[in-house]
Scaffold this motif. Sequence first.
Motif, mmCIF file in Angstrom:
data_model
loop_
_atom_site.group_PDB
_atom_site.id
_atom_site.type_symbol
_atom_site.label_atom_id
_atom_site.label_comp_id
_atom_site.label_asym_id
_atom_site.label_seq_id
_atom_site.Cartn_x
_atom_site.Cartn_y
_atom_site.Cartn_z
ATOM 1 N N ALA A 264 22.677 20.161 -17.981
ATOM 2 C CA ALA A 264 23.147 19.052 -17.314
ATOM 3 C C ALA A 264 22.536 17.945 -17.405
ATOM 4 O O ALA A 264 23.099 16.659 -17.698
ATOM 5 N N ILE A 265 21.231 17.991 -17.231
ATOM 6 C CA ILE A 265 20.299 16.607 -17.337
ATOM 7 C C ILE A 265 20.173 16.075 -18.439
ATOM 8 O O ILE A 265 20.522 14.640 -18.595
ATOM 9 N N PRO A 266 19.889 16.400 -19.636
ATOM 10 C CA PRO A 266 19.959 16.039 -21.107
ATOM 11 C C PRO A 266 21.126 15.560 -21.274
ATOM 12 O O PRO A 266 21.361 14.277 -21.845
ATOM 13 N N ALA A 267 22.495 16.139 -21.246
ATOM 14 C CA ALA A 267 23.733 15.764 -21.553
ATOM 15 C C ALA A 267 23.900 14.594 -20.732
ATOM 16 O O ALA A 267 24.568 13.473 -21.122
ATOM 17 N N SER A 268 23.703 14.384 -19.296
ATOM 18 C CA SER A 268 23.986 13.196 -18.538
ATOM 19 C C SER A 268 23.300 12.098 -19.171
ATOM 20 O O SER A 268 23.687 11.005 -19.123
ATOM 21 N N ILE A 269 22.174 12.159 -19.464
ATOM 22 C CA ILE A 269 21.163 11.143 -20.072
ATOM 23 C C ILE A 269 21.884 10.620 -21.422
ATOM 24 O O ILE A 269 21.951 9.296 -21.525
ATOM 25 N N LEU A 270 22.032 11.428 -22.202
ATOM 26 C CA LEU A 270 22.682 11.335 -23.621
ATOM 27 C C LEU A 270 23.921 10.593 -23.251
ATOM 28 O O LEU A 270 24.393 9.410 -24.076
ATOM 29 N N ALA A 271 24.923 10.757 -22.444
ATOM 30 C CA ALA A 271 26.097 10.303 -22.313
ATOM 31 C C ALA A 271 25.920 8.650 -21.790
ATOM 32 O O ALA A 271 26.345 7.761 -22.020
ATOM 33 N N ALA A 272 24.753 8.882 -20.802
ATOM 34 C CA ALA A 272 24.463 7.393 -20.213
ATOM 35 C C ALA A 272 23.880 6.457 -21.211
ATOM 36 O O ALA A 272 24.362 5.296 -21.227
ATOM 37 N N ALA B 153 28.197 21.713 -18.395
ATOM 38 C CA ALA B 153 28.100 20.573 -19.459
ATOM 39 C C ALA B 153 29.312 19.637 -19.163
ATOM 40 O O ALA B 153 29.078 18.384 -19.465
ATOM 41 N N THR B 154 30.301 20.219 -18.940
ATOM 42 C CA THR B 154 31.475 19.448 -18.903
ATOM 43 C C THR B 154 31.445 18.574 -17.499
ATOM 44 O O THR B 154 31.845 17.422 -17.477
ATOM 45 N N ALA B 155 30.854 19.147 -16.399
ATOM 46 C CA ALA B 155 30.648 18.701 -15.395
ATOM 47 C C ALA B 155 29.655 17.302 -15.287
ATOM 48 O O ALA B 155 29.799 16.435 -14.680
ATOM 49 N N ALA B 156 28.687 17.585 -16.126
ATOM 50 C CA ALA B 156 27.388 16.614 -16.400
ATOM 51 C C ALA B 156 28.124 15.636 -17.266
ATOM 52 O O ALA B 156 27.478 14.191 -17.161
ATOM 53 N N THR B 157 28.918 15.644 -17.799
ATOM 54 C CA THR B 157 29.265 14.690 -18.973
ATOM 55 C C THR B 157 30.779 13.983 -18.645
ATOM 56 O O THR B 157 31.496 13.305 -19.544
#
Length: 775
Positions: A395-403, A734-738
């Motif tokens: 969740a956390i790395p995926a959200s940072i990468l998307a940001a 993963a889908t929720a985080a991105t």
Amino acid sequence: MAVSLGLAAPAGAAEEGAPGDPSALPDKGGNCVALVDKALAYLKANGREKALAAFNSPGGEFVKDGLYVFAYDFYGVNKALATNPALVGTNLIDAKDAEGREFIKDMIGLVRKGGGWYDYIWEGHEKTSYVVKADDNLWIGCGEYKNEAVTLVEKALAYIKAVGKEKALAEFNKPTGAFVDRGLYIFAYDYNGVNKSLATHHELVGKELLDMKDPDGKPFIREMIATVSKGGGWVDYKWDGYEKSSYVVRVDDDLWIGCGEFRHSAAKMYGLFGLAIIPIVWLMISLGVLKMPAHVATLLSLGITVALALAAFHMPLLWALTATLEGAALGVWPIVLVIVAAIFTYNMALHTKSMDTIKTMLANITTDRRIQVLILAWGFGGFLEAVAGYGTAVAIPASILAALGCDPLFAALICLTANTVPTAFGAIGIPVLTLAQLTNLDVNILSYQIALQLTLFIVIIPMLLVVLTTRSLKGLKGVVGISLASGAAFAIPEMLAARFLGAELPALAGSVCSMAVTIFIAKKFYKQEGAEAQAGPSITLKQGILAWLPYILVLAFIVGSSPVVEPVYKALAAVKTSVTIYQGKGAAPFVFKWIATPGTLIIIATVIAGLIQGARIAEIVSVFFMTVKKLSKSAFTVLCIVSMSKVMAYSGMISAIAVVLVKVTGQFFPIISPMIGALGTFVTGSDTSANVLFGKLQVEVASKTGVDPYWLAAANTAGATGGKMISPQSIAVATAATGLVGSEGKILNQTLKYCIVYVAFLGVFVYLGSLFLKG
């Protein structure tokens, strides 16, 4: 003359033990060869007539510890068989086993080619015999059973010789001793029928049981003594309501020992297998097809397991209830404790804003997307898996990468792929700690073998992440070195920590070192990218240390209380309570370690760090109870699944599954061993739960196939890491985080390909390793 002796050739005998194939030989085969060599020398020195007389003597020097020399002429006429003198002089050239195999003719053919080993079944049990030519008219041989009961008897004979009868009998009588292994145990009697050891029925020790009869009226103790007097062998009878076959041998003039195994027909064996897998199949259907909440599905699965244990596996109600209670105890302490502690630490990091500082520090290093992936998805994701797990590492790395501008779909795919190997030692090692406790394996040895199996994948995966980021092999250009360094910096510390410290720190040490090395190389050799990075808030050294303080203290506390610091470890480990919860056969005290357990140490570290970071006691307590409340359903799921595993193990359900798996796959089981672990994670979403579900099964199969149990238990964990990338729960995180809810199918289609390759390569590696690592 056609003679049927009711013998059965082993399935796949031609492949497993072709005549003359030494690979089919058990490790103890040297005893047979030595006895045959001794017989040949005796023949040469004393002549044929005197030698055959000696071979036919049940108490002679050629009948020892269950081994004996048999002799035939080349027409198939038996000349010596001390254990069955009625057959001496009989022509057995056309003797066939139950499957029509002419084993005497086969042995004669083998002898004419120079001799060797031949596999068959004698008296209903698998046997391998070493046969050689004595002269132009005679050939001789010696056979030994390929059987767990026989192996345990041979181990017991060696132990008696090493320590003496008194000490050996004391050990045989221990319910949890070295000579009680699952359903097998050593019993001992004198020749008057007085029982000297019976670990499963202490009330019978010291009693004279010479005239004891089974439900069919068979005086089986008398029959066993008669069999021992003829050189030893197998006796069939009924015990505890089931058909049993025991292998009995002479120790000396005062004592004989044996070990028995329950016998099932093929139909019953497969029937029990079908019943035993019902709880597992139900889990797959309820979670994967019916989309039932995990806490509901596992509760129903536990109920089904207990019902089957009572009805089909004849487990007493008290045993079933106390097995469930022991599972719940193990689930609470230490499994749920560690889960709560890890997430509590993460929630405190969110509450004190230190997680924001950590994110900023990592995101401002470079603008090269490939290096960002190595730092965030691989290094930081591995760190989060090591200290928290349960979705945070995706969740956390995926959200940072998307940001940071990464395609959300690929951010999710990359983080799912990265979150594979770190999960083996995730949440401060809880998957491995749980597996070691359930299987009674040494956690340090187990940790090391898991690290061995995963090392190559750890080195390769960073390069795969780069390829996924750029969607081309050309993307590796210019970053091969940093990718390899990132993987090696993770693999080497993990290997060393697993080898010398156990399960708690390998992923933590590996991820921290990987981040440090990757960041150092990025700053040293990729200055342009770093210079062009859009600067975020400036982070001082003090702010950085304060942000990382909870994890620094976790590292310090776990290392400081480990066996590396022996005085501290011994002092803390002494604070414990032992309680015997399970009341059935094979019960052992359950130990609650109150301080020397990762969960307690993590909570202490987090509270101290929170106070230093400025949080008030009331806030810390509030965050803790909020964490417990949020995790209540997950905790309940863990309790149900661990209890289910305990009931399955104690009732014999795991053993029933293992018997059929061994029957179907034989020595090739290690190839599918990782796939079973991957299946467990796919179904449950957790490496820990996959180990709880199938860890005991892997060890059971290992004992039946002669493979090192540590190797197959490790394969379950290693395989489970591959299943993580296709787990519906991980994909949902993963889908929720991105922001890609609804795209789960697309992601699964991508990760499934990598998972299949991952598990396939791992299966080949585990199989090759199993050829050298034997139990």
